[in-house]
Design a protein around this motif. Sequence first.
Motif, PDB file in Angstrom:
ATOM      1  N   ARG A 206       6.163  12.080  -2.153  1.00  0.00           N
ATOM      2  CA  ARG A 206       6.341  10.669  -1.807  1.00  0.00           C
ATOM      3  C   ARG A 206       6.621  10.511  -0.301  1.00  0.00           C
ATOM      4  O   ARG A 206       6.104   9.593   0.351  1.00  0.00           O
ATOM      5  CB  ARG A 206       7.487  10.076  -2.632  1.00  0.00           C
ATOM      6  CG  ARG A 206       7.842   8.627  -2.320  1.00  0.00           C
ATOM      7  CD  ARG A 206       6.682   7.669  -2.509  1.00  0.00           C
ATOM      8  NE  ARG A 206       6.131   7.688  -3.847  1.00  0.00           N
ATOM      9  CZ  ARG A 206       6.604   6.976  -4.873  1.00  0.00           C
ATOM     10  NH1 ARG A 206       7.662   6.178  -4.689  1.00  0.00           N
ATOM     11  NH2 ARG A 206       6.030   7.042  -6.055  1.00  0.00           N
ATOM     12  N   ARG A 207       7.392  11.429   0.251  1.00  0.00           N
ATOM     13  CA  ARG A 207       7.732  11.315   1.671  1.00  0.00           C
ATOM     14  C   ARG A 207       6.529  11.556   2.574  1.00  0.00           C
ATOM     15  O   ARG A 207       6.373  10.877   3.596  1.00  0.00           O
ATOM     16  CB  ARG A 207       8.883  12.268   2.014  1.00  0.00           C
ATOM     17  CG  ARG A 207      10.208  11.803   1.423  1.00  0.00           C
ATOM     18  CD  ARG A 207      11.361  12.733   1.755  1.00  0.00           C
ATOM     19  NE  ARG A 207      12.613  12.196   1.224  1.00  0.00           N
ATOM     20  CZ  ARG A 207      13.775  12.842   1.251  1.00  0.00           C
ATOM     21  NH1 ARG A 207      13.838  14.059   1.798  1.00  0.00           N
ATOM     22  NH2 ARG A 207      14.858  12.286   0.746  1.00  0.00           N
TER      23      ARG A 207
ATOM     24  N   GLU B  38       3.482  10.914   1.743  1.00  0.00           N
ATOM     25  CA  GLU B  38       2.673   9.699   1.576  1.00  0.00           C
ATOM     26  C   GLU B  38       3.222   8.570   2.447  1.00  0.00           C
ATOM     27  O   GLU B  38       2.454   7.827   3.077  1.00  0.00           O
ATOM     28  CB  GLU B  38       2.649   9.288   0.110  1.00  0.00           C
ATOM     29  CG  GLU B  38       1.848  10.237  -0.771  1.00  0.00           C
ATOM     30  CD  GLU B  38       2.081  10.025  -2.259  1.00  0.00           C
ATOM     31  OE1 GLU B  38       1.319  10.601  -3.043  1.00  0.00           O
ATOM     32  OE2 GLU B  38       3.031   9.298  -2.633  1.00  0.00           O
ATOM     33  N   ASN B  39       4.540   8.442   2.493  1.00  0.00           N
ATOM     34  CA  ASN B  39       5.148   7.422   3.348  1.00  0.00           C
ATOM     35  C   ASN B  39       4.924   7.746   4.822  1.00  0.00           C
ATOM     36  O   ASN B  39       4.735   6.835   5.649  1.00  0.00           O
ATOM     37  CB  ASN B  39       6.640   7.315   3.055  1.00  0.00           C
ATOM     38  CG  ASN B  39       6.924   6.689   1.692  1.00  0.00           C
ATOM     39  OD1 ASN B  39       6.083   5.993   1.130  1.00  0.00           O
ATOM     40  ND2 ASN B  39       8.104   6.940   1.153  1.00  0.00           N
TER      41      ASN B  39
ATOM     42  N   GLU C  40      13.709   7.267  -3.073  1.00  0.00           N
ATOM     43  CA  GLU C  40      12.271   7.204  -2.771  1.00  0.00           C
ATOM     44  C   GLU C  40      11.501   6.388  -3.803  1.00  0.00           C
ATOM     45  O   GLU C  40      10.272   6.349  -3.795  1.00  0.00           O
ATOM     46  CB  GLU C  40      11.689   8.620  -2.702  1.00  0.00           C
ATOM     47  CG  GLU C  40      12.337   9.529  -1.690  1.00  0.00           C
ATOM     48  CD  GLU C  40      12.193   9.045  -0.263  1.00  0.00           C
ATOM     49  OE1 GLU C  40      11.180   8.348   0.026  1.00  0.00           O
ATOM     50  OE2 GLU C  40      13.084   9.345   0.562  1.00  0.00           O
TER      51      GLU C  40
ATOM     52  N   ALA D 240      10.378  10.871   5.967  1.00  0.00           N
ATOM     53  CA  ALA D 240       9.034  10.414   6.305  1.00  0.00           C
ATOM     54  C   ALA D 240       8.843  10.236   7.802  1.00  0.00           C
ATOM     55  O   ALA D 240       7.780  10.559   8.340  1.00  0.00           O
ATOM     56  CB  ALA D 240       8.740   9.109   5.571  1.00  0.00           C
TER      57      ALA D 240
END
Length: 221
Positions: free
Chosen positions: A25-26, A28-29, A87, A201
């Motif tokens: 997720r990070r 992607e961010n 997140e 991120a």
Amino acid sequence: MSSLKPLQIDIVSDVVCPWCYIGKRRIENALALAPDVPVEIHWRPFFLNSWVRAEGIGRDEYLTAKFGSVEAYKGIAGRVVAAAGEEGLLYRPDLVKRQPNTIDCHRLIHWADAEGKSAAMKQRLMELYFRDGGDLTDTRCWCRRRPIAGSTPATLRKRLSTDEDVELISAQAQDAADKGISGVPTFVFAQKYAVSGAQPADQLARAIRQVSAEVNAQAAE
């Protein structure tokens, strides 16, 4: 269309690693923070628990072997659950009843890559495990819907019953180990710079911009 040379990012991780779940997720961010930088993402396999039997083991057996006891993991799990929640992710360790060997998961991700869907496959497997407590050793768990376009649960189960790409996935995981990667997630930029851990991120975005600038400056020489 950007004239920049795409930055290759190899992400070494495992689907049962909670920090890899968060790290996905990070990154992607981070990419969203650097939308002008073209990238090529490659998901690379890692066996967080290579000693787990092919058929998997009970979660309590696993936690006792790795952390000393089920209770010992609870404090660790609380911190990871909180980090995942920050997140926007849900981690329900209380739902996980079985610890899988993940080579088949990595094969599925590899096969999905042929259709440009490796990230979606990885996300699906992680959600099944962390969010839903799914048993990733049970093909019925992830075959309820077609995880790869054009494939049916029956054809995927047939492929998984063979040794197709087992040697390839094992070699890729060994290559990561030979290069000194022992903790995941590890983000490798341009096959030169490695960042270990689920970094914030903004830090990952800064690395993306810096390495992309270096790669393109070298290409222009």
